[in-house]
Design a protein around this motif. Sequence first.
Motif, PDB file in Angstrom:
ATOM      1  N   GLY A 144      39.594  25.939 -19.381  1.00  0.00           N
ATOM      2  CA  GLY A 144      38.817  26.125 -18.169  1.00  0.00           C
ATOM      3  C   GLY A 144      39.614  25.872 -16.897  1.00  0.00           C
ATOM      4  O   GLY A 144      40.675  25.235 -16.924  1.00  0.00           O
ATOM      5  N   THR A 145      39.111  26.381 -15.801  1.00  0.00           N
ATOM      6  CA  THR A 145      39.692  26.068 -14.504  1.00  0.00           C
ATOM      7  C   THR A 145      39.228  24.674 -14.091  1.00  0.00           C
ATOM      8  O   THR A 145      38.354  24.076 -14.729  1.00  0.00           O
ATOM      9  CB  THR A 145      39.234  27.089 -13.463  1.00  0.00           C
ATOM     10  N   GLU A 146      39.793  24.169 -13.014  1.00  0.00           N
ATOM     11  CA  GLU A 146      39.372  22.843 -12.540  1.00  0.00           C
ATOM     12  C   GLU A 146      37.881  22.818 -12.245  1.00  0.00           C
ATOM     13  O   GLU A 146      37.176  21.855 -12.570  1.00  0.00           O
ATOM     14  CB  GLU A 146      40.175  22.456 -11.299  1.00  0.00           C
ATOM     15  N   GLU A 147      37.396  23.884 -11.628  1.00  0.00           N
ATOM     16  CA  GLU A 147      35.969  23.931 -11.301  1.00  0.00           C
ATOM     17  C   GLU A 147      35.120  23.970 -12.567  1.00  0.00           C
ATOM     18  O   GLU A 147      34.098  23.276 -12.667  1.00  0.00           O
ATOM     19  CB  GLU A 147      35.678  25.167 -10.442  1.00  0.00           C
ATOM     20  N   GLN A 148      35.550  24.774 -13.539  1.00  0.00           N
ATOM     21  CA  GLN A 148      34.792  24.856 -14.801  1.00  0.00           C
ATOM     22  C   GLN A 148      34.827  23.522 -15.538  1.00  0.00           C
ATOM     23  O   GLN A 148      33.830  23.103 -16.128  1.00  0.00           O
ATOM     24  CB  GLN A 148      35.370  25.971 -15.668  1.00  0.00           C
ATOM     25  N   ASN A 149      35.972  22.874 -15.501  1.00  0.00           N
ATOM     26  CA  ASN A 149      36.074  21.561 -16.159  1.00  0.00           C
ATOM     27  C   ASN A 149      35.141  20.545 -15.512  1.00  0.00           C
ATOM     28  O   ASN A 149      34.501  19.748 -16.201  1.00  0.00           O
ATOM     29  CB  ASN A 149      37.513  21.061 -16.103  1.00  0.00           C
ATOM     30  N   ARG A 150      35.072  20.579 -14.195  1.00  0.00           N
ATOM     31  CA  ARG A 150      34.163  19.652 -13.496  1.00  0.00           C
ATOM     32  C   ARG A 150      32.722  19.938 -13.880  1.00  0.00           C
ATOM     33  O   ARG A 150      31.914  19.018 -14.098  1.00  0.00           O
ATOM     34  CB  ARG A 150      34.348  19.766 -11.980  1.00  0.00           C
ATOM     35  N   SER A 151      32.396  21.228 -13.978  1.00  0.00           N
ATOM     36  CA  SER A 151      31.024  21.587 -14.357  1.00  0.00           C
ATOM     37  C   SER A 151      30.705  21.101 -15.761  1.00  0.00           C
ATOM     38  O   SER A 151      29.604  20.605 -16.027  1.00  0.00           O
ATOM     39  CB  SER A 151      30.843  23.110 -14.286  1.00  0.00           C
ATOM     40  N   ALA A 152      31.676  21.244 -16.656  1.00  0.00           N
ATOM     41  CA  ALA A 152      31.460  20.804 -18.040  1.00  0.00           C
ATOM     42  C   ALA A 152      31.249  19.302 -18.107  1.00  0.00           C
ATOM     43  O   ALA A 152      30.335  18.821 -18.783  1.00  0.00           O
ATOM     44  CB  ALA A 152      32.654  21.213 -18.900  1.00  0.00           C
ATOM     45  N   ILE A 153      32.069  18.561 -17.409  1.00  0.00           N
ATOM     46  CA  ILE A 153      31.917  17.103 -17.403  1.00  0.00           C
ATOM     47  C   ILE A 153      30.567  16.714 -16.821  1.00  0.00           C
ATOM     48  O   ILE A 153      29.910  15.778 -17.288  1.00  0.00           O
ATOM     49  CB  ILE A 153      33.080  16.461 -16.619  1.00  0.00           C
ATOM     50  N   GLY A 154      30.134  17.466 -15.811  1.00  0.00           N
ATOM     51  CA  GLY A 154      28.815  17.211 -15.241  1.00  0.00           C
ATOM     52  C   GLY A 154      27.691  17.435 -16.226  1.00  0.00           C
ATOM     53  O   GLY A 154      26.598  16.882 -16.059  1.00  0.00           O
ATOM     54  N   LEU A 155      27.962  18.236 -17.248  1.00  0.00           N
ATOM     55  CA  LEU A 155      26.968  18.486 -18.304  1.00  0.00           C
ATOM     56  C   LEU A 155      27.219  17.599 -19.515  1.00  0.00           C
ATOM     57  O   LEU A 155      26.661  17.823 -20.593  1.00  0.00           O
ATOM     58  CB  LEU A 155      27.031  19.961 -18.738  1.00  0.00           C
ATOM     59  N   ASN A 156      28.101  16.620 -19.349  1.00  0.00           N
ATOM     60  CA  ASN A 156      28.464  15.704 -20.447  1.00  0.00           C
ATOM     61  C   ASN A 156      29.140  16.417 -21.600  1.00  0.00           C
ATOM     62  O   ASN A 156      28.985  16.045 -22.765  1.00  0.00           O
ATOM     63  CB  ASN A 156      27.232  14.943 -20.958  1.00  0.00           C
ATOM     64  N   LEU A 157      29.879  17.465 -21.266  1.00  0.00           N
ATOM     65  CA  LEU A 157      30.643  18.178 -22.285  1.00  0.00           C
ATOM     66  C   LEU A 157      32.124  17.819 -22.156  1.00  0.00           C
ATOM     67  O   LEU A 157      32.672  17.843 -21.047  1.00  0.00           O
ATOM     68  CB  LEU A 157      30.484  19.693 -22.127  1.00  0.00           C
ATOM     69  N   PRO A 158      32.784  17.501 -23.248  1.00  0.00           N
ATOM     70  CA  PRO A 158      34.215  17.185 -23.178  1.00  0.00           C
ATOM     71  C   PRO A 158      35.038  18.401 -22.744  1.00  0.00           C
ATOM     72  O   PRO A 158      34.665  19.548 -23.004  1.00  0.00           O
ATOM     73  CB  PRO A 158      34.566  16.792 -24.616  1.00  0.00           C
ATOM     74  N   VAL A 159      36.143  18.114 -22.105  1.00  0.00           N
ATOM     75  CA  VAL A 159      37.097  19.155 -21.721  1.00  0.00           C
ATOM     76  C   VAL A 159      38.336  18.977 -22.573  1.00  0.00           C
ATOM     77  O   VAL A 159      38.971  17.925 -22.550  1.00  0.00           O
ATOM     78  CB  VAL A 159      37.465  19.054 -20.227  1.00  0.00           C
ATOM     79  N   HIS A 160      38.647  19.987 -23.350  1.00  0.00           N
ATOM     80  CA  HIS A 160      39.819  19.927 -24.216  1.00  0.00           C
ATOM     81  C   HIS A 160      40.986  20.581 -23.475  1.00  0.00           C
ATOM     82  O   HIS A 160      40.928  21.753 -23.127  1.00  0.00           O
ATOM     83  CB  HIS A 160      39.550  20.646 -25.534  1.00  0.00           C
ATOM     84  N   SER A 161      42.004  19.814 -23.249  1.00  0.00           N
ATOM     85  CA  SER A 161      43.091  20.255 -22.378  1.00  0.00           C
ATOM     86  C   SER A 161      44.287  20.759 -23.161  1.00  0.00           C
ATOM     87  O   SER A 161      45.409  20.722 -22.690  1.00  0.00           O
ATOM     88  CB  SER A 161      43.530  19.103 -21.476  1.00  0.00           C
ATOM     89  N   VAL A 162      44.031  21.231 -24.378  1.00  0.00           N
ATOM     90  CA  VAL A 162      45.144  21.738 -25.180  1.00  0.00           C
ATOM     91  C   VAL A 162      45.796  22.914 -24.498  1.00  0.00           C
ATOM     92  O   VAL A 162      47.007  23.055 -24.442  1.00  0.00           O
ATOM     93  CB  VAL A 162      44.661  22.181 -26.572  1.00  0.00           C
TER      94      VAL A 162
END
Length: 248
Positions: free
Chosen positions: A91-109
Motif C-alpha cells: 500500500g501507499t502511505e495513505e492506504q497504510n494509514r487507512s488500514a491502521i485506522g481500521l485496525n488492519l495490519p500493514v505488511h511491509s514486505v
Amino acid sequence: MSTDTTAPHKAALEFKSTSLNVPALILINNDLVQIEQQLQEKIAQAPEFFKHSPVLLDLRELNKHELPLDIDAIVNILRANNFLPIGIRGGTEEQNRSAIGLNLPVHSVHTAQPAAPNRQQPATTINPKVVEATTQAESPSLENKLITHPVRSGQRVYAKGDLIVTATVSAGAEIMAEGNIHVYGPLRGRALAGVQGNPDSRIFCFDLQAELISIAGNYKISDELDETVRHKPVQIRLQDQALIITPI
C-alpha cells in the motif's frame, strides 16, 4: 495463613515467530462495483470454500498503475461477502494509514512500485498463490506429512511438502499441501495441492468424490467433475491453467 510471593509464576502465554498461510486478493482494477461483482461470481462457484476465509489485500499491482483505492470501501465489500481481511501489503502511505485506522495490519514486505504504462487486464482475480504474511523470504520445504487417520469434517491439514492420507477425507474437511497430495481412501472434502503456486503439483486419490480440488489456485468444484471420474482412482494435474483428471 501465609502467601509466598517469591514462588515462580507458571507462564500463561508465550510469543513465537510463525507464518500464516492465507490467500491474497490482488487488485488490478479499482472499480469497486466490478470487484464486488467478480467476488460474488467466485463465491457462487464454491460458497463454502470462500466463506469466512481470511484474506490479505495485495495492492501492489493497483499502485503500479497509480489507481487510487478507498481502503474503507474495499474492506467493507470483503466483509459484506463473508471474507475476513487480515491486512494489506504494497500500500501507499495513505492506504497504510487507512488500514491502521481500521485496525488492519500493514505488511511491509513489498512496497508500491513506480508507475508503469497502463495495459488492459482483468479487473480482479483471486490469487492462487498462498503467501506468507511475514517479512521472511519464502523458501521451499520438504516437510512431508503422513496422516493415517480419517480427516473429519471441519478439520484442516496442511503440509509444507507432500501430504499423504491413508484414510477418508470427509466432506467439510480440507487438506492442503505445498507439494503433491495422495489420498488412499475416499476424498470427499477439499484438496488443494501446490498452494504456494507450484503448477507441477498433483493430486492422486483412490476414490474421487471431492467437494473441491485445486492445484496452484486453479480449481474445480464438485458440480464440474465429470461423472466418468467419480468414485474412481484418478490423478489430477494442471495443464494450461486447466485441471486435467485422468484415471490411474
